[in-house]
Design an enzyme around this catalytic site. Structure first.
Site, PDB file in Angstrom:
ATOM      1  N   GLU A  83       0.808  -1.221   0.000  1.00  0.00           N
ATOM      2  CA  GLU A  83       0.000   0.000   0.000  1.00  0.00           C
ATOM      3  C   GLU A  83       0.843   1.274   0.000  1.00  0.00           C
ATOM      4  O   GLU A  83       0.311   2.366  -0.199  1.00  0.00           O
ATOM      5  CB  GLU A  83      -0.955  -0.008   1.193  1.00  0.00           C
ATOM      6  N   GLU A 114       7.772 -21.688   8.025  1.00  0.00           N
ATOM      7  CA  GLU A 114       8.089 -20.796   9.141  1.00  0.00           C
ATOM      8  C   GLU A 114       9.078 -21.418  10.123  1.00  0.00           C
ATOM      9  O   GLU A 114       9.679 -20.712  10.932  1.00  0.00           O
ATOM     10  CB  GLU A 114       6.811 -20.408   9.891  1.00  0.00           C
TER      11      GLU A 114
END
Length: 297
Positions: A83, A114
């Site tokens: 953004e 992860e």
């Protein structure tokens, strides 16, 4: 410490009967829990301010702000990074979001990614990490190996490092120069850290990226003066920003924008300083893009 002993994984005594509540009671309960998030953020504002200053320093040195995490934490970093270009007119390479398992993990969990410390290091090496960069590791639990490995490597390279976790004194906090640990308490749904923990991480990321952009001249007053007018909505917004900043008529704002290829800052400077587009761009360049300083020249 085992996972069950973490604050973010413990059971919330106020939500033990979620499955028996009416729908209104259920959402009221969620809302009551969510109110604890800004209170937790309030307690770590000094650390957030430090992170803003580090990110701004990286930008001024030609470095980058790099977020990385797994699962929800990784997705929030990618979201914030994606953004920044339309909001602040910066290149996509200036704020980067990495998620364990790669872009495909945005939509579908990549099992085991992860848990790999080396993968975090590899992802940073692939970006040609330098000491000018600021690396922000996110993990609600505070113990994700992917994040630990990446922060350790970034520290060795001399980067500014930040850890965002929702558990106190977490392993990732110990790996970073700045530890931001808003403790929001047990989740309404036990262990579902996309709830309060996710909201807390989103708020912190909002502050870091927006604050760093303010500090590097991307904002005048409270206006997005580097917004990229890439569609009809944003062209209209650019015009409204110029009107707000200058008090000029819309027609004058549109004319100024047409002369600056819809760059908002030089259009504002043209109207307020009574100069042409070329002069406005030159003056902004002289002041490193800071509109307020250019106006005072």
């Amino acid at each position: 410490m085992n996972l069950g002993a973490l604050v973010s994984e413990s059971r919330n005594p106020d939500t033990m009967n979620l499955d028996e509540m009416s729908t209104l009671d259920l959402v009221t309960c969620f809302n009551r829990e969510d109110r604890k998030v800004p209170e937790a953020i309030d307690k770590v504002l000094p650390q957030i301010a430090q992170a803003v200053d580090k990110a701004a320093a990286s930008f001024k040195a030609g470095g980058r702000l790099i977020y990385l995490g797994a699962g929800t934490s990784g997705r929030l970093g990618v979201l914030d990074a994606s953004e920044c270009p339309p909001t602040f007119g910066v290149p996509h390479t200036m704020v980067i979001g990495l998620i364990a398992g790669g872009p495909g993990a945005m939509l579908k969990a990549v099992e085991g990614a992860e848990d790999n410390e080396a993968l975090g290091v590899e992802d940073l090496k692939n970006l040609n990490l330098t000491a000018k960069d600021t690396v922000v590791g996110l993990a609600a639990s505070g113990r994700t190996p992917y994040v630990i490995g990446a922060l350790r490597y970034a520290t060795q390279l001399g980067c500014s490092t930040v850890a965002i976790s929702c558990n106190p004194d977490s392993p990732i906090a110990r790996e970073a120069g700045i530890a931001i640990s808003p403790v929001v308490g047990p989740e309404a749904l036990t262990g579902s850290t996309r709830l309060k923990s996710g909201t807390a991480q989103k708020l912190v990321l909002n502050m870091i990226s927006t604050g760093a952009m303010v500090k590097t001249g991307k904002v005048y007053q409270n206006l997005m003066v580097d917004v990229k007018a890439t569609n009809i909505k944003l062209v209209d917004r650019a015009c409204r920003i110029v009107v707000e900043a200058t008090g000029a008529a819309r027609e004058a704002a549109e004319q100024a924008l047409s002369e600056t290829e819809f760059e908002v800052k030089p259009a504002i400077l043209m109207l307020l300083a009574g100069i042409d587009a070329q002069q406005a761009i030159a003056r902004l360049t002289k002041h490193n893009g800071f509109l307020r300083a250019a106006l005072a020249d």
